[in-house]
Scaffold this active site. Structure first.
Site, PDB file in Angstrom:
ATOM      1  N   MET A   1       0.857  -1.179   0.000  1.00  0.00           N
ATOM      2  CA  MET A   1       0.000   0.000   0.000  1.00  0.00           C
ATOM      3  C   MET A   1       0.892   1.227   0.000  1.00  0.00           C
ATOM      4  O   MET A   1       1.506   1.558   0.992  1.00  0.00           O
ATOM      5  CB  MET A   1      -0.886  -0.017   1.248  1.00  0.00           C
ATOM      6  CG  MET A   1      -1.761  -1.250   1.318  1.00  0.00           C
ATOM      7  SD  MET A   1      -2.798  -1.406  -0.139  1.00  0.00           S
ATOM      8  CE  MET A   1      -2.983  -3.177  -0.207  1.00  0.00           C
ATOM      9  N   CYS A   2       1.039   1.856  -1.157  1.00  0.00           N
ATOM     10  CA  CYS A   2       2.198   2.706  -1.293  1.00  0.00           C
ATOM     11  C   CYS A   2       2.095   3.644  -2.481  1.00  0.00           C
ATOM     12  O   CYS A   2       1.169   3.609  -3.263  1.00  0.00           O
ATOM     13  CB  CYS A   2       3.424   1.845  -1.552  1.00  0.00           C
ATOM     14  SG  CYS A   2       3.361   0.261  -0.800  1.00  0.00           S
ATOM     15  N   GLY A   3       3.147   4.443  -2.616  1.00  0.00           N
ATOM     16  CA  GLY A   3       3.359   5.226  -3.819  1.00  0.00           C
ATOM     17  C   GLY A   3       4.736   4.890  -4.379  1.00  0.00           C
ATOM     18  O   GLY A   3       5.666   4.617  -3.620  1.00  0.00           O
TER      19      GLY A   3
ATOM     20  N   ASP B   1      -3.845   2.975   0.377  1.00  0.00           N
ATOM     21  CA  ASP B   1      -3.341   4.219  -0.208  1.00  0.00           C
ATOM     22  C   ASP B   1      -4.447   5.017  -0.879  1.00  0.00           C
ATOM     23  O   ASP B   1      -4.483   6.233  -0.798  1.00  0.00           O
ATOM     24  CB  ASP B   1      -2.194   3.925  -1.187  1.00  0.00           C
ATOM     25  CG  ASP B   1      -2.424   2.658  -1.996  1.00  0.00           C
ATOM     26  OD1 ASP B   1      -3.595   2.212  -2.064  1.00  0.00           O
ATOM     27  OD2 ASP B   1      -1.467   2.113  -2.550  1.00  0.00           O
TER      28      ASP B   1
END
Lengths: 298, 650
Positions: free
Chosen positions: A1-3, B430
């Protein structure tokens, strides 16, 4: 879960901007993950091989273990420094990388080995890391970066991205998504002698690519197969000594936007990161199609 | 005209300044937007907004009446839940353009990403270029015009509305088919294109719902099933098992019913309060002396919900329940000083008027979801899943989609209504953080935002809820009920309520979250005794659904899923609903809530406390080895349930 973010400079004149560009791009999408940040940077200044380790609280003992292990492996120490949560050495070593890497991993938490790759990762934001590691001033031809919101594994420096493709000098990945056939793939790779250090599904992608490369496949072939072999939702970037590439799953559930001109290729989870490179200028961007991959190299 | 420079001010300040300028009737220009998210979100005014560059996620989302023009590209969800007005994008739009459109017009001059127009309900989405896959996925109404190629699986599971394709139809989605276009439709589309200065005179192909899903070959037998609320004694091959086999032998598929899990799993009955019955007698004045007041939702500076006791009404929709029942619940919640919740089906004006405080729930289908009701709500809630059927979306058969219900949900009347199993714009933690921020921007950071989650992987999910900044969590275990779900899912998916709270608290401890994010526990909380046990385990409050329905006349006739509720609760049939007396049942529910209040106060005092927040695990024991294993409480079967003592005192 990220960029995620990646940049590839086509002309060496702009290499001085590498660190600053990646800090800005990751700062642009930092809302996607505030737990930790990491960079894989490709510099041209190493004397031999650079190894970076995460050091524990008892750092002196860790450093001593690393040095002993280096000596046992016949790696001559050229330089060493403590930096933030890590211990960095440059060594003269000419043997095979994979057994060397596994031996060093048993001595301490190894982040990366490279002749031009340095992976810098820690808890905190892009600006936090810049303050400790001086990322902005690092020059190089290309690199990838990552901001992380930890969901299933712990918040600690070694669980941050990028992940090194252990055993393969200068190969790293950053990943946004979730690999749902993780255990099946991991057991298959473990049966072939590959080792895992975390339960993070992004490490799996790095090891998966390492295995393909070990069989003599090109990066393009490895990426093409990854779209079929990996199950789940994912957008990931891979970097090698020569360049960067991406692969994207067929569901396109994880975003990826890219921009290319005569000077550079920039890829990120969100356009807001790309726009940080060109403030005040609308960009002509594209989104990679679902189930596709691509690479750029010098 | 007012010009705002996003190189100088934050998005939050820009949105505040836009609202102020729009209130004065001023048009707005945004410069240096640099693809930032949430621009113009929640703007309700008929002004023109020009964005000089690219915008990020949810541009013009949740707005009403404004005319947006964006010079370049937009990110995910342009025009999200637009009520009316227009959005013109000069460049490309990313995924889910025009998601959940409730009206108005979204025009994209370039290409659009995947799932354009997902769950849209009305209005027009136009793309002058090509679309990516799943355009019109699960759309309920309105029209999508794609002048270029359609992308793969266009119209997948659409229920209503129409998709027009000028280029190639790459492949049709499930349950979609091609249809004839009338000259009037052509004229209407050409007029629409001319209005936006788009030259196109080619032919189009039209795609509509084929109507082949949601139809069962054989209906379930119309016998009244044996009640799931009565414990079944006897052999393994008992009457209930036999009934189930007979029914499946007839229909050849899963069965559907209401209520929650019936199979035995450790629950509140399996733990006891370490209480001396004598002390209950001595605590009869507890209501006057024990503090039960609590607040929820100020973790991020929003105006919190104020509760007279740590109890909420669980989320239940207008749709599953009749309007009369929703009004009675709202009225009872106000009488008891607790909080009512809209559930999935949108906000009824009468419900808003009757409830003292009301949480407004946002689900995957965005049914009824709109900016005006968001502003009227006291709290906003993002539903991820529920304890009864974690991971599944809802279904409402056409006969229940009445004219009034369709209007509240913003969909065409009489369609077979399916809700997606997941949100269009929440694919992970996110994306979720960007969604939460959208709601905060749209409502000026004034309202608590909670998350409703069914108990699956609670240990991980609770960490996401914490990191994504939710003000509180509504956690629903497998004993939670529903109006309709397959029995297999009801009985076999999710983890028990007791395990859910345990995992949640452990998860929060693992990330050193402290106790600043309250957990409201639900899923089979039947009275104040269960509530005290939940509070002692670590919940900050409990929510009650089924108990409130039973207090208000539910006789467990097990007809919820077919809408034939004999007492007028789980039905949209006017004849059945007429049997439901709102005022009588509202008072009954309110009286039950007072009994719950009395139980919580009396037991808290009997345990030696003056405030329910002093309850702790030290007040509990487990009566069975299984409950001890789940909760980590000491196993001590010598303690006895206190219900009979409470009855004597009362």
């Amino acid at each position: 879960m990220c960029g995620i973010a990646g940049i590839f400079f086509k002309n060496a004149e702009t290499n001085a901007n590498l660190g600053r560009a990646l800090v800005d791009m990751l700062d642009g999408c930092q809302h996607r993950g505030l737990d930790s940040t990491g960079f894989a940077l490709y510099e041209n200044t190493f004397k031999g091989l650079r190894l970076r380790f995460i050091v524990d609280d008892d750092s002196e003992a860790t450093v001593a273990r690393v040095k002993t292990a280096l000596a046992q492996q016949g790696a001559a120490l050229l330089s060493e420094k403590r930096e933030g949560a890590s211990f960095v050495v440059e060594v003269e070593y000419s043997g095979e990388i994979r057994p060397f890497a596994y031996a060093m991993e048993h001595a301490a938490k190894l982040v990366s080995i490279g002749s031009s790759l340095d992976i810098i990762k820690d808890v905190g934001t892009a600006h936090d890391l810049d303050g400790v590691y001086g990322i902005r001033s690092i020059a190089g031809s290309h690199g990838v970066g990552h901001v992380r919101l930890a969901t299933e594994s712990e918040v600690k420096p070694e669980a941050a991205h990028p992940f090194w493709a252990t055993g393969f000098s200068d190969v790293a990945i950053v990943h946004n998504g979730q690999i749902t056939n993780y255990w099946k793939m991991r057991r298959r790779l473990e049966a072939r002698g590959f080792e895992f250090r975390t339960d993070n599904d992004s490490e799996l992608i790095a090891v998966y690519l390492a295995e393909k490369l070990a069989q003599g496949e090109t990066l393009e072939q490895a990426l093409e197969q990854s779209v079929d072999d990996l199950d789940g939702v994912f957008s990931f970037l891979v970097s090698t000594k020569d360049g960067i590439g991406f692969a994207k799953d067929r569901l396109a559930a994880k975003p990826m936007v890219m921009f290319e001109n005569d000077d550079l290729v920039a890829i990120a989870s969100e356009e807001v990161s790309l726009n940080r490179l060109f403030p005040g200028r609308p960009l002509s961007t594209t989104e990679p199609a679902p189930g596709t991959f691509r690479t750029w190299s010098h | 005209m007012v010009t705002l420079d996003l190189a100088q001010i934050s998005v939050r300040d820009a949105n505040t300044a836009m609202r102020a300028a729009a209130a004065q009737g001023e048009d707005i220009e945004l410069v240096n937007p640099d693809a930032r998210h949430h621009l113009g979100v929640g703007l309700v005014a008929p002004v023109k907004v020009t964005i000089r560059g690219s915008a990020g996620y949810f541009c013009a989302g949740l707005s009403h009446g404004a005319r947006f023009e964006i010079d370049s590209n937009v990110g995910w969800g342009v025009g999200d839940s637009l009520y009316d007005g227009s959005v013109v994008v000069g460049g490309n739009a990313s995924a889910i353009a025009g998601v959940a459109l409730r009206g108005g017009e979204v025009v994209v001059k370039g290409n659009i990403g995947s799932r354009a127009g997902q769950v849209m309900k009305a209005g027009t989405l136009l793309c002058c270029g090509n679309a990516s896959f799943l355009a019109g996925y699960m759309m309920y109404g309105g029209r999508i015009i794609l002048l270029g190629d359609s992308g793969e699986r266009v119209g997948e599971d659409m229920s209503g509305g129409a998709i027009y394709v000028g280029g190639r139809v790459q492949s049709l989605g499930a349950d979609a088919k091609l249809a004839e276009i009338t000259p009037e439709e052509y004229a209407d589309i050409y007029a629409f294109l001319a209005k936006y200065g788009i030259a196109f005179e080619g032919g189009l192909q039209k795609i509509v719902n084929a109507g082949s899903k949601l139809r069962y070959g054989v209906n379930e037998p119309v016998s009244r099933p044996l009640s799931y609320t009565v414990a079944e004694e006897g052999t393994y091959w008992n009457a209930k098992v036999a009934e189930d086999i007979h029914a499946k032998a007839l229909i050849g598929r899963y069965r559907i019913r209401g209520y929650g899990a019936a199979k035995a799993a450790p629950h509140f009955n399996d733990i006891a309060l370490k209480i001396d019955p004598e002390r209950i007698h001595a605590a009869s004045d507890a209501l006057a002396t024990v503090n039960l007041k609590t607040t929820l939702g100020d973790r991020n500076g929003a105006k919190p919900l104020e509760l007279s006791m740590p109890v909420l009404i669980a989320p239940m929709s207008y749709g599953a329940l009749s309007k009369s029942t929703k009004i009675a619940l709202a009225r009872a919640s106000k009488l008891a000083g607790v909080v009512e919740n809209t559930g999935e089906g949108g906000m009824l004006p009468e419900q808003r008027a009757e409830a003292g405080q009301l949480i407004y729930q946002c689900l995957s289908g965005r049914l009824g979801w709109n900016i005006h009701d968001m502003l009227k709500a006291d709290g906003l809630e993002i539903y991820i899943s529920q304890g009864a059927k974690p991971g599944l979306g809802g279904q409402l058969m056409a006969k229940k989609v009445t004219k009034e219900l369709a209007a509240v949900r913003g969909i065409p009347e009489g369609i077979d209504l399916r809700s997606p199993s997941r949100h269009p714009d929440i694919m992970g933690a996110d994306d979720l953080v960007i969604k939460v921020e959208e709601f905060r921007e749209a409502t000026g950071y004034a309202k608590p935002i909670s998350i409703k989650m069914g108990a699956g992987r609670v240990r991980d999910d609770i960490k996401i809820a914490y990191k994504d900044g939710f003000d509180f969590v509504q956690l629903d275990g497998m004993q939670g009920s529903t109006g309709a779900a397959s029995t297999e899912v009801l009985e076999n998916m999710g983890i028990p309520t007791l395990a859910a709270i345990q995992e949640a608290l452990e998860g929060l401890r693992e990330i050193d979250a402290g106790d600043d994010m309250p957990i409201v526990l639900m899923g089979g909380v039947k009275d104040g005794v269960d509530a005290v046990k939940a509070l002692a385990l670590g919940a900050s409050a409990v929510a009650m659904g089924t108990a409130a329905l039973i207090a208000g006349g539910c006789i467990s006739c097990m007809q919820c899923h077919v809408g034939n509720c004999v007492v007028g609760i789980a039905t949209q049939d006017p004849e059945h609903e007429e049997r439901y007396k709102i005022d009588v049942q509202a008072k009954a529910i309110a009286r039950y809530l007072e009994a719950v209040r009395w139980q919580i106060a009396t037991l808290t005092k009997a345990l030696g406390h003056s405030d329910f927040r002093q309850l702790s695990r030290a007040d509990l024991v487990a009566l069975t080895p299984e409950a001890a294993a789940i909760t980590g409480l000491p196993y001590d079967p010598d303690y006895h349930p206190v219900e009979h003592v409470l009855t004597e005192v009362a």
